[in-house]
Scaffold this motif. Structure first.
Motif, PDB file in Angstrom:
ATOM      1  N   CYS A  61      41.157 -33.501  -0.346  1.00  0.00           N
ATOM      2  CA  CYS A  61      42.383 -34.027   0.244  1.00  0.00           C
ATOM      3  C   CYS A  61      42.799 -33.243   1.499  1.00  0.00           C
ATOM      4  N   ARG A  82      32.371 -41.512  -7.859  1.00  0.00           N
ATOM      5  CA  ARG A  82      31.257 -41.428  -6.915  1.00  0.00           C
ATOM      6  C   ARG A  82      30.157 -42.360  -7.406  1.00  0.00           C
ATOM      7  N   HIS A 120      35.258 -41.423   9.187  1.00  0.00           N
ATOM      8  CA  HIS A 120      35.855 -40.569   8.179  1.00  0.00           C
ATOM      9  C   HIS A 120      36.089 -39.172   8.728  1.00  0.00           C
TER      10      HIS A 120
HETATM   11  C1  HEM Z   1      50.434 -33.808  -4.582  1.00  0.00           C
HETATM   12  C2  HEM Z   1      49.852 -34.310  -3.518  1.00  0.00           C
HETATM   13  C3  HEM Z   1      48.425 -34.826  -3.421  1.00  0.00           C
HETATM   14  C4  HEM Z   1      47.434 -34.862  -4.360  1.00  0.00           C
HETATM   15  C5  HEM Z   1      47.486 -34.358  -5.806  1.00  0.00           C
HETATM   16  C6  HEM Z   1      46.278 -35.461  -3.729  1.00  0.00           C
HETATM   17  C7  HEM Z   1      45.056 -35.640  -4.345  1.00  0.00           C
HETATM   18  C8  HEM Z   1      43.926 -36.095  -3.695  1.00  0.00           C
HETATM   19  C9  HEM Z   1      42.606 -36.111  -4.287  1.00  0.00           C
HETATM   20  C10 HEM Z   1      42.262 -35.677  -5.700  1.00  0.00           C
HETATM   21  C11 HEM Z   1      41.754 -36.611  -3.355  1.00  0.00           C
HETATM   22  C12 HEM Z   1      40.242 -36.762  -3.498  1.00  0.00           C
HETATM   23  C13 HEM Z   1      39.880 -38.004  -4.298  1.00  0.00           C
HETATM   24  C14 HEM Z   1      38.388 -38.086  -4.541  1.00  0.00           C
HETATM   25  O1  HEM Z   1      37.684 -37.100  -4.446  1.00  0.00           O
HETATM   26  O2  HEM Z   1      37.938 -39.186  -4.899  1.00  0.00           O
HETATM   27  C15 HEM Z   1      42.539 -36.935  -2.177  1.00  0.00           C
HETATM   28  C16 HEM Z   1      42.025 -37.490  -1.017  1.00  0.00           C
HETATM   29  C17 HEM Z   1      42.796 -37.827   0.062  1.00  0.00           C
HETATM   30  N1  HEM Z   1      44.136 -37.536   0.254  1.00  0.00           N
HETATM   31 FE1  HEM Z   1      45.331 -36.613  -1.045  1.00  0.00          FE
HETATM   32  N2  HEM Z   1      46.604 -35.809  -2.442  1.00  0.00           N
HETATM   33  C18 HEM Z   1      47.897 -35.422  -2.210  1.00  0.00           C
HETATM   34  C19 HEM Z   1      48.597 -35.572  -1.025  1.00  0.00           C
HETATM   35  C20 HEM Z   1      48.114 -36.144   0.121  1.00  0.00           C
HETATM   36  C21 HEM Z   1      48.829 -36.230   1.368  1.00  0.00           C
HETATM   37  C22 HEM Z   1      50.212 -35.655   1.648  1.00  0.00           C
HETATM   38  C23 HEM Z   1      48.032 -36.888   2.243  1.00  0.00           C
HETATM   39  C24 HEM Z   1      48.411 -37.204   3.660  1.00  0.00           C
HETATM   40  C25 HEM Z   1      47.621 -37.178   4.662  1.00  0.00           C
HETATM   41  C26 HEM Z   1      46.792 -37.217   1.553  1.00  0.00           C
HETATM   42  C27 HEM Z   1      45.728 -37.891   2.104  1.00  0.00           C
HETATM   43  C28 HEM Z   1      44.508 -38.016   1.505  1.00  0.00           C
HETATM   44  C29 HEM Z   1      43.360 -38.655   2.144  1.00  0.00           C
HETATM   45  C30 HEM Z   1      43.346 -39.323   3.532  1.00  0.00           C
HETATM   46  C31 HEM Z   1      42.290 -38.532   1.240  1.00  0.00           C
HETATM   47  C32 HEM Z   1      40.866 -39.062   1.430  1.00  0.00           C
HETATM   48  C33 HEM Z   1      40.013 -37.925   1.932  1.00  0.00           C
HETATM   49  C34 HEM Z   1      38.575 -38.309   2.136  1.00  0.00           C
HETATM   50  O3  HEM Z   1      38.162 -39.393   1.740  1.00  0.00           O
HETATM   51  O4  HEM Z   1      37.874 -37.486   2.720  1.00  0.00           O
HETATM   52  N3  HEM Z   1      46.879 -36.747   0.262  1.00  0.00           N
HETATM   53  N4  HEM Z   1      43.847 -36.595  -2.409  1.00  0.00           N
END
Ligand code: HEM
Length: 402
Positions: free
Chosen positions: A350, A284, A132
């Motif tokens: 994110c 979680r 991760h």
């Molecule tokens: C409007 C755009 C976006 C929103 C609102 C968003 C929202 C989120 C949120 C809320 C989480 C955390 C979920 C949790 O805590 O359970 C997350 C995780 C993640 N997002 Fe985004 N996201 C967006 C765009 C993107 C983009 C462009 C990528 C491209 C790389 C991305 C990749 C990821 C990844 C890989 C995670 C997992 C992170 C982890 O587990 O440490 N997201 N996103």
């Protein structure tokens, strides 16, 4: 014969009563659980959770229970005991406690029902621990502020210009659909791309140096980074990108069409993210008993942090259902830190936050400076419980007259 029948029947009834009691009060010890109902035997409260709501507001399942029980309540969804949190302080704490009090957790059946299957195995996120950290570093290197400014920005502008110019050539576009990837074909393309990059690794690396190159390089040294696993991860990243950005942009277009005077305001994106809350909650699992406000959340229970409840809290956001980008001017940074969580928080936040904000800003900038649009079909906002737009939101885009 009769007496045996009555005896068996009695046993069944006693068993059912015991089972129902255990369902309603699931812990054996005398802990004080948060208020709430575990719902029907086996089904819990799953059915009302998935009812369709046609409003931007907090989903009625959550809203009615928050009003009845307060900011922390227990329930049962898809067979699992869950504590739902709309308390900003507790939610903030939970998101910061990854690996200490909680771990990222997706309930298999929940994930399937809300349409996120593929990213989990046995409930736990398969991207854990060292992998991760490593993957996140790779993503951040590519999509973080530095690379965005130095390498990606000009390309983004070109891509947006090209896309919008294409949109002018068709009678109308369904915004959400136009921004979405086709899943099956994308997976095939990704696998092919990884193979191609593996074959010509050195050469392409020098000229391109993108995320796929970094991943192919990692695959040489890390046995866990197999071709199958990485094509799946790349696909996950694409879905994370397209699903989120396309939903936020579609909602932004709907809100801007309703409020044309707001178009030039830079805080439009924050306001759309605040109102979007396209997933019902961040999940979680408690890895030890958690004590909060006199209640205990037992180890193994699921905790759902509900962003919509935090983003529509009238104590933080006056008239929370009004689209008002100007509100951000008066909002102190420390208030937003705990009360604005569209990208999650803590180590699981994110990694696409900067990229998403830049892409959406570029899109809106090019759209409002060079083009005009009119609504062809109104998008009906639905939460079921993930946000969608009913039969689609269609616009006609034309170039601005010079
Ligand atoms: C409007 C755009 C976006 C929103 C609102 C968003 C929202 C989120 C949120 C809320 C989480 C955390 C979920 C949790 O805590 O359970 C997350 C995780 C993640 N997002 Fe985004 N996201 C967006 C765009 C993107 C983009 C462009 C990528 C491209 C790389 C991305 C990749 C990821 C990844 C890989 C995670 C997992 C992170 C982890 O587990 O440490 N997201 N996103």
């Amino acid at each position: 014969m009769w007496s045996i029948g009555i005896y068996v029947m009695g046993l069944v009834i006693i068993g059912m009563i015991h089972w129902t009691r255990k369902w309603r009060n699931p812990t054996c010890t005398a802990v004080r659980l948060p208020p709430g109902s575990m719902g029907l035997l086996l089904l819990g409260e799953t059915i009302p959770f998935f009812f369709t709501s046609k409003s931007l507001d907090i989903h009625p399942f959550l809203k009615t229970r928050i009003q009845k029980y307060g900011p922390l309540f227990k329930t049962n969804l898809v067979g699992r005991p869950v504590v739902v949190s709309s308390d900003p302080d507790f939610s903030h704490l939970i998101l910061q406690q990854e690996g200490k009090l909680v771990e990222l957790w997706y309930m298999d059946s929940f994930v399937k029902l809300v349409g996120l299957s593929g990213s989990v195995k046995d409930g736990s996120c398969i991207i854990a621990g060292k992998i991760h950290k490593h993957l996140k570093k790779l993503i951040f290197k590519q999509l973080g502020p530095e690379n965005l400014k130095e390498k990606l920005l000009s390309g983004l502008e070109e891509t947006v210009n090209q896309a919008l110019s294409n949109w002018t050539t068709v009678p109308f576009v369904d915004v959400k659909h136009a921004c979405t990837v086709k899943q099956k074909s994308t997976l095939i393309i990704l696998r092919r791309m990884i193979e191609e990059r593996q074959e010509s690794a050195g050469e392409i690396r020098r000229s391109s140096g993108d995320l796929l190159d970094d991943i192919v390089e990692e695959m040489k040294n890390n046995s866990l980074f197999t071709k199958d696993f990485m094509s799946y991860i790349m696909f996950g990243i694409l879905i994370a990108t397209f699903e989120t950005i396309s939903t936020t942009l579609t909602l932004t277009m709907i809100l801007l069409t309703q409020h044309p005077l707001v178009v030039q305001n830079l805080e439009v994106i924050n306001e759309s993210l605040r109102m979007g809350n396209f997933v019902p909650g961040y999940l979680r699992r408690a890895i030890k008993d958690i004590h909060v406000n006199g209640y205990t959340i037992p180890e193994g229970w699921t905790i759902m942090v509900v962003p919509s409840a935090i983003h529509f809290n009238p104590e933080t956001y006056k008239d929370p259902l009004t689209f008002n980008p100007w509100r951000w001017k008066d909002l102190a940074g420390n208030v937003a830190a705990k009360n604005f969580i569209p990208f999650g928080g803590g180590v699981r936040s994110c990694p696409g936050v900067d990229f998403s904000k830049v892409l959406m800003s570029v899109f809106l900038h090019v759209l409002v400076t060079k083009y005009r649009w009119s609504e062809i079909k109104q998008g009906e906002i639905v939460r079921a419980p993930i946000m969608g737009f009913g039969k689609g939101y269609c616009i006609k885009v034309s170039e601005k007259l010079k």
